[in-house]
Write an enzyme that holds these catalytic residues in place. Sequence first.
Site, short mmCIF file in Angstrom:
data_model
loop_
_atom_site.label_atom_id
_atom_site.label_comp_id
_atom_site.label_asym_id
_atom_site.label_seq_id
_atom_site.Cartn_x
_atom_site.Cartn_y
_atom_site.Cartn_z
N SER A 113 0.83 -1.20 0.00
CA SER A 113 0.00 0.00 0.00
C SER A 113 0.87 1.26 0.00
O SER A 113 1.59 1.52 -0.97
CB SER A 113 -0.95 -0.06 1.20
OG SER A 113 -1.97 0.90 1.12
N HIS A 262 -7.97 -5.69 1.07
CA HIS A 262 -6.68 -5.01 1.09
C HIS A 262 -5.61 -5.81 1.84
O HIS A 262 -4.43 -5.49 1.76
CB HIS A 262 -6.85 -3.63 1.74
CG HIS A 262 -5.69 -2.70 1.56
ND1 HIS A 262 -5.16 -2.40 0.31
CD2 HIS A 262 -4.94 -2.01 2.46
CE1 HIS A 262 -4.16 -1.56 0.46
NE2 HIS A 262 -3.99 -1.32 1.75
#
Length: 286
Positions: A113, A262
């Site tokens: 990320s 995620h």
Amino acid sequence: MSNTAPDKAASANPEIARSIQAAGITTNYHDVGNGFPALFIHGSGPGVSAWANWRLVMPALSEQLRVIAPDMAGFGFSERPAGAHYDLETWVAQAIGLLDALGLEQADVVGNSFGGALALAMAIRHPHRVRRLVLMGSVGVPFDITEGLDAVWGYTPSFENMRRIMDYFAWDRSLVNDELAELRYRASIRPGFQESFGAMFPAPRQRWVDALASREEDIRALPHETLIVHGRDDRVIPLVTSLTLAEWIDRAQLHVYGRCGHWTQIEHAARFAKLVGDFLTEPPQD
């Protein structure tokens, strides 16, 4: 003087490991396993640490690689210098400083990320210090900020808020329970944690997505073999970012996990570790 011995507090808290000076920042980092060194850079959630991010995959990966996982400045148990500017320049300098302090000329870099944006910036600014790249649910290219990322970066401490933002992270709802939310909430209110986190991404937050992005021409020029990993159902960083990276990076391969949000390294820990381990240990491609 740098201290690379395990910290005595590590026995009480697995998040605290070794301590070293990296570009003038006292950095808490994990260093396990043997093999070619791989620098694992965590994401930017509230209360995050390298251990919280990578704990499920470090044991398997350390059987093949030397896993080096630091807390970046302002996160975890690394220093929060007074007056620090939390930006790409600071974080990239810290990452390169860590390699220097450990006497490493080159490493693979795995970025999750926010950490993916740092990995890209490292490879662009210091191409010879990076052998291969792994970008997981990566920031680093332009995109419209999602509701999920805006909520994560806008977190203010409470159990209810932590429970709410954790709902964005995982496809598997069984991973998101009150016990985990309580643990992460407690982590987010440790002394200094929220103060630095709250200063990093103030509203309006689209500007921080843009600030973490590298230029298209610089990304297209990257010569590194790159593995791109994304969860198809990611509500924090949209899949389109990885599709863009796969288009722009010439020597890229893209792996998309279905039924995954995620948290690729948590929701598909064993598969993620095998995929990354195989990629980083295979012979160089022509």
